[in-house]
Design a protein around this motif. Structure first.
Motif, PDB file in Angstrom:
ATOM      1  N   ASN A  78      -8.080  15.579 -13.805  1.00 31.94           N
ATOM      2  CA  ASN A  78      -8.136  14.981 -12.465  1.00 31.94           C
ATOM      3  C   ASN A  78      -9.517  14.405 -12.173  1.00 31.94           C
ATOM      4  O   ASN A  78      -9.677  13.593 -11.258  1.00 31.94           O
ATOM      5  N   LYS A  79     -10.497  14.829 -12.951  1.00 29.74           N
ATOM      6  CA  LYS A  79     -11.869  14.341 -12.759  1.00 29.74           C
ATOM      7  C   LYS A  79     -12.148  13.072 -13.558  1.00 29.74           C
ATOM      8  O   LYS A  79     -13.277  12.563 -13.531  1.00 29.74           O
ATOM      9  N   PHE A  80     -11.135  12.586 -14.274  1.00 28.33           N
ATOM     10  CA  PHE A  80     -11.333  11.429 -15.148  1.00 28.33           C
ATOM     11  C   PHE A  80     -10.251  10.384 -14.918  1.00 28.33           C
ATOM     12  O   PHE A  80      -9.099  10.714 -14.668  1.00 28.33           O
ATOM     13  N   GLU A  81     -10.644   9.132 -15.012  1.00 28.46           N
ATOM     14  CA  GLU A  81      -9.666   8.039 -15.011  1.00 28.46           C
ATOM     15  C   GLU A  81      -9.145   7.878 -16.427  1.00 28.46           C
ATOM     16  O   GLU A  81      -9.911   7.895 -17.391  1.00 28.46           O
ATOM     17  N   ILE A  82      -7.828   7.739 -16.572  1.00 27.47           N
ATOM     18  CA  ILE A  82      -7.221   7.543 -17.885  1.00 27.47           C
ATOM     19  C   ILE A  82      -6.482   6.208 -17.889  1.00 27.47           C
ATOM     20  O   ILE A  82      -5.693   5.919 -16.982  1.00 27.47           O
ATOM     21  N   ILE A  83      -6.730   5.404 -18.894  1.00 27.40           N
ATOM     22  CA  ILE A  83      -6.007   4.148 -19.085  1.00 27.40           C
ATOM     23  C   ILE A  83      -5.160   4.315 -20.340  1.00 27.40           C
ATOM     24  O   ILE A  83      -5.682   4.468 -21.449  1.00 27.40           O
ATOM     25  N   ASP A  84      -3.856   4.319 -20.162  1.00 24.22           N
ATOM     26  CA  ASP A  84      -2.920   4.631 -21.243  1.00 24.22           C
ATOM     27  C   ASP A  84      -2.652   3.411 -22.120  1.00 24.22           C
ATOM     28  O   ASP A  84      -1.896   2.513 -21.748  1.00 24.22           O
ATOM     29  N   ILE A  85      -3.302   3.382 -23.280  1.00 21.42           N
ATOM     30  CA  ILE A  85      -3.064   2.325 -24.274  1.00 21.42           C
ATOM     31  C   ILE A  85      -2.962   3.005 -25.636  1.00 21.42           C
ATOM     32  O   ILE A  85      -3.921   3.614 -26.107  1.00 21.42           O
ATOM     33  N   LYS A  86      -1.806   2.912 -26.244  1.00 19.61           N
ATOM     34  CA  LYS A  86      -1.566   3.647 -27.483  1.00 19.61           C
ATOM     35  C   LYS A  86      -2.104   2.933 -28.731  1.00 19.61           C
ATOM     36  O   LYS A  86      -2.513   3.573 -29.688  1.00 19.61           O
ATOM     37  N   ASP A  87      -2.111   1.617 -28.717  1.00 17.90           N
ATOM     38  CA  ASP A  87      -2.624   0.867 -29.856  1.00 17.90           C
ATOM     39  C   ASP A  87      -4.154   0.953 -29.892  1.00 17.90           C
ATOM     40  O   ASP A  87      -4.829   0.667 -28.898  1.00 17.90           O
ATOM     41  N   LYS A  88      -4.698   1.331 -31.049  1.00 13.98           N
ATOM     42  CA  LYS A  88      -6.144   1.586 -31.137  1.00 13.98           C
ATOM     43  C   LYS A  88      -6.979   0.316 -30.962  1.00 13.98           C
ATOM     44  O   LYS A  88      -8.057   0.355 -30.355  1.00 13.98           O
ATOM     45  N   LYS A  89      -6.492  -0.794 -31.483  1.00 10.81           N
ATOM     46  CA  LYS A  89      -7.237  -2.041 -31.332  1.00 10.81           C
ATOM     47  C   LYS A  89      -7.257  -2.478 -29.879  1.00 10.81           C
ATOM     48  O   LYS A  89      -8.308  -2.895 -29.354  1.00 10.81           O
ATOM     49  N   GLU A  90      -6.127  -2.374 -29.214  1.00  7.72           N
ATOM     50  CA  GLU A  90      -6.046  -2.749 -27.803  1.00  7.72           C
ATOM     51  C   GLU A  90      -6.880  -1.810 -26.944  1.00  7.72           C
ATOM     52  O   GLU A  90      -7.549  -2.244 -25.990  1.00  7.72           O
ATOM     53  N   ALA A  91      -6.857  -0.524 -27.274  1.00  7.67           N
ATOM     54  CA  ALA A  91      -7.640   0.457 -26.523  1.00  7.67           C
ATOM     55  C   ALA A  91      -9.135   0.182 -26.669  1.00  7.67           C
ATOM     56  O   ALA A  91      -9.901   0.274 -25.696  1.00  7.67           O
ATOM     57  N   SER A  92      -9.550  -0.159 -27.882  1.00  9.88           N
ATOM     58  CA  SER A  92     -10.962  -0.463 -28.128  1.00  9.88           C
ATOM     59  C   SER A  92     -11.397  -1.689 -27.340  1.00  9.88           C
ATOM     60  O   SER A  92     -12.477  -1.705 -26.725  1.00  9.88           O
TER      61      SER A  92
END
Length: 305
Positions: free
Chosen positions: A66-80
């Motif tokens: 709850n103290k962190f924002e999470i952006i859900d992206i499963k593909d590693k290249k897209e997440a990077s």
């Protein structure tokens, strides 16, 4: 004088907190480091990656997401790419490599549209906290530039100066490391060392003291330097070691970690913002130390801009 990572943490607490963007955050050691950075109030983190995996790992280390924002992206290249874009857009101050290949995160850093490319050479700097040395020792480049020429070595020193200055070392002592301390035309690294020394004396390399060639012992041991009759302010008291090539740098890096049991922090310099980069095999302590170093660099870059 910054003697060790405890001093770096104390300074990061004064300069922070900064916002950290983590690329592919679903890794236990990464999340442990991020959690500690939050607890120590040096960094607030945005976690980019597989949300399900992040949540599963967080449960095992008692981490309150709850103290962190999470952006859900499963593909590693897209997440990077997203993690880097958060920095280039101003939503974060620095980016950290998670459980992803270095080549993937660097490709994102150099992306023409959302990357952090400046036109400068990128280089790697490692800070070592050694029980056998009297202060933090910086080593460059042990991870990126394979066989740098004279101009590249100049840029590597200039990059590493930013790291030193972020540690409040106003005029870092740079030892140009070779196999011996005398110039030998058959050993190009010694020729480069002498040229870099001249460039520093002529004002082409500023805000530091550069001297070489130095054998490793003469750079870090006053006794060894005195024994060979070497008298110079850098001799035996180097803040930074400029290695001749990636092989020498990497061997020294691993020798200090595995044989000397040194604590470490690693960053990439030369982009618009610090890139916190450690090996995927490094423990959470190394990753946390690297975050602290990156926070200091980000703070210094903000001050200068």
């Amino acid at each position: 004088m910054i003697k060790g990572f405890n001093d770096i943490l104390d300074l990061a607490k004064k300069k922070g907190p900064r916002t950290l963007s983590v690329a592919v955050a679903q890794d236990k050691e990464v999340l442990q480091a991020v959690k500690k950075a939050k607890e120590e109030e040096i960094a607030n983190s945005i976690l980019v990656g597989d949300k399900d995996e992040i949540e599963n790992i967080a449960k095992t280390i008692d981490m309150d997401l709850n103290k962190f924002e999470i952006i859900d992206i499963k593909d590693k290249k897209e997440a990077s790419l997203k993690a880097v874009e958060l920095v280039s857009s101003g939503k974060a101050d620095l980016v950290m490599k998670g459980i992803v290949d270095t080549s993937i995160i660097l490709k994102s850093v150099l992306d023409k549209e959302v990357g952090l490319k400046t036109g400068n050479l990128l280089s790697h700097v490692v800070a070592f906290d050694l029980p056998t040395y009297h202060k933090i020792l910086l080593v460059t480049d042990a991870a990126m530039n394979i066989d740098p020429d004279l101009d590249a070595k100049k840029k590597i020193i200039e990059n590493a100066n930013l790291v030193a200055h972020s540690l409040d070392i106003d005029e870092p002592k740079v030892a140009v490391i070779c196999a011996k301390e005398k110039v030998n035309p058959k050993m190009p690294a010694t020729v480069d060392a002498a040229e870099l020394t001249k460039m520093n004396e002529n004002g082409e390399i500023t805000n530091c003291i550069v001297k070489g060639p130095f054998a490793l012992d003469n750079a870090i041991s006053k006794e060894a330097a005195n024994h060979k009759g070497i008298e110079h302010t850098v001799a035996g008291d180097a803040d930074m070691l400029l290695m001749p090539d990636i092989e020498a740098g990497n061997i020294l890096y691993k020798a200090l970690v595995f044989l000397a049991k040194s604590s470490i922090a690693g960053v990439i310099v030369g982009a618009k913002a610090p890139v916190v980069l450690t090996s995927r095999a490094d423990d959470d302590e190394a990753k946390f130390n690297s975050i602290a170093l990156g926070v200091l660099m980000a703070s210094k870059m903000k001050e200068e801009n």
